[in-house]
Scaffold this motif. Structure first.
Motif, PDB file in Angstrom:
ATOM      1  N   ILE A  75       0.826  -1.070  -0.215  1.00  0.00           N
ATOM      2  CA  ILE A  75       0.068  -0.220  -0.037  1.00  0.00           C
ATOM      3  C   ILE A  75       0.651   1.215   0.142  1.00  0.00           C
ATOM      4  O   ILE A  75       0.630   2.130  -0.717  1.00  0.00           O
ATOM      5  N   ASP A  83      -2.880   3.092   4.969  1.00  0.00           N
ATOM      6  CA  ASP A  83      -3.961   2.421   5.607  1.00  0.00           C
ATOM      7  C   ASP A  83      -3.986   2.608   6.977  1.00  0.00           C
ATOM      8  O   ASP A  83      -3.446   1.570   7.651  1.00  0.00           O
ATOM      9  N   GLY A 136     -10.102   0.882  -0.807  1.00  0.00           N
ATOM     10  CA  GLY A 136      -9.441   1.234  -2.279  1.00  0.00           C
ATOM     11  C   GLY A 136     -10.476   2.165  -3.363  1.00  0.00           C
ATOM     12  O   GLY A 136      -9.834   2.829  -3.970  1.00  0.00           O
ATOM     13  N   TYR A 167      -5.455  -2.565  -1.826  1.00  0.00           N
ATOM     14  CA  TYR A 167      -6.054  -2.251  -0.631  1.00  0.00           C
ATOM     15  C   TYR A 167      -6.927  -3.515  -0.238  1.00  0.00           C
ATOM     16  O   TYR A 167      -7.049  -3.859   0.920  1.00  0.00           O
TER      17      TYR A 167
END
Length: 316
Positions: free
Chosen positions: A63, A70, A113, A217
């Motif tokens: 990510i 995240d 996402g 994600y």
């Protein structure tokens, strides 16, 4: 007469990443000041306790390589752990509990996402929002109480062994191997590097960066679901605050491991070393009876020191 050119040879120490130096220093320090740190039982305990963080830090690496973040991963882990506990308690099936955790985790990952890729919301803001949602749902489904009485099939996972190796360590090694193969030996891994380094190249190749970003994600959410099974087994229950704050340790492990927050530069082995550094630090501080507040501050110092060493090595 021409003077011979002198070519300086690089110092071998310059090739050693900062995280490796920090890990060696931490092991040396705690072997001196923390009684029993180097015992086989304690070192095995460090590895087992680091498995959940490994399962969060590896997808966090992907990510961050996309120039994302995240912040919801710890809260989603908490929610998936509760789902595993509630479903396995109701059905007496570990597999159904794991399936519920995977479903919920993947759904949150997909939502992260979608918010980032389709709506264009900055990752910090989008995942901060889903963090709040996951925390709220955790309190709702558990009524703010621990879920106890989970089946032995779930509880035994954390203490079971396979060929003499604790099952959590086996799961972490398999996860690392899978992510290593995905990132370095598949086209999808090449696309992940491009997401952070050159998205225009993906568009020119006829690929959709948005779909790829959503997939990255979603992988992070799915891994939070698997980690939720280990968290439930470790605590022998589901708790509405079990995984809160682990996203900080995951981000710290990735940063310490040398993954850059821009241009798609990532290193999975460095992340693994970062996880071990965080695990050794927390374990050593526990052995010398320092409070958890000091441990959190120490992880922050660890990040600064490792990045400082990498900066010195780069300038050298």
């Amino acid at each position: 007469m021409r003077e011979a050119a002198v070519v300086s040879q690089p110092n071998p120490l310059q090739r050693i990443p900062g995280v490796a130096i920090v890990l060696v220093l931490l092991i040396t320090l705690f072997s001196v000041i923390a009684p029993g740190f180097l015992s086989v039982a304690n070192l095995s305990n460090v590895l087992v306790q680091s498995t959940i963080l490994t399962m969060l830090a590896l997808p966090m690496t992907l990510i961050i390589m996309t120039e994302g973040l995240d912040l919801s991963m710890g809260a989603v882990l908490t929610l998936t752990s509760l789902c595993v506990a509630i479903v396995s308690l109701a059905t007496k099936s570990m597999l159904l509990g794991l399936g519920a955790g995977l479903l919920v985790g993947t759904a949150f990952g997909f939502a992260n996402g979608w918010l980032v890729a389709i709506l264009g919301i900055p990752p910090f803001v989008a995942t901060l929002g889903t963090l709040g949602m996951a925390q709220g749902l955790s309190l709702i489904v558990s009524d703010g109480q621990s879920v106890v009485g989970i089946p032995h099939s779930v509880r035994d996972i954390y203490s079971a062994t396979l060929f003499g190796i604790p099952v959590p360590i086996v799961m972490a090694l398999v996860t690392y191997a899978a992510f290593h193969g995905l990132l370095y030996h598949t086209r999808f891994g090449t696309y992940i590097f491009a997401l952070g380094g050159n998205r225009e190249a993906l568009r020119y190749a006829g690929l959709s960066p948005n779909r790829l970003l959503i997939a990255v994600y979603a992988i992070g959410g799915a891994m939070a679901g698997i980690a939720g099974l280990l968290m439930t087994a470790r605590m022998n229950s589901g708790h509405p605050t079990a995984g809160l704050g682990l996203e900080f340790d995951a981000i710290a492990a990735v940063a310490v491991g040398g993954t850059s927050f821009e241009r798609g530069n990532g290193w999975l082995l460095g992340t693994l070393l970062g996880v071990l550094s965080v695990g050794v630090l927390r374990n050593g501080l526990n052995l010398i009876s320092l409070p958890s507040s000091v441990q959190v501050a120490s992880v922050g110092v660890l990040v600064i020191v490792a990045l400082f060493l990498d900066g010195l090595r780069s300038r050298a």
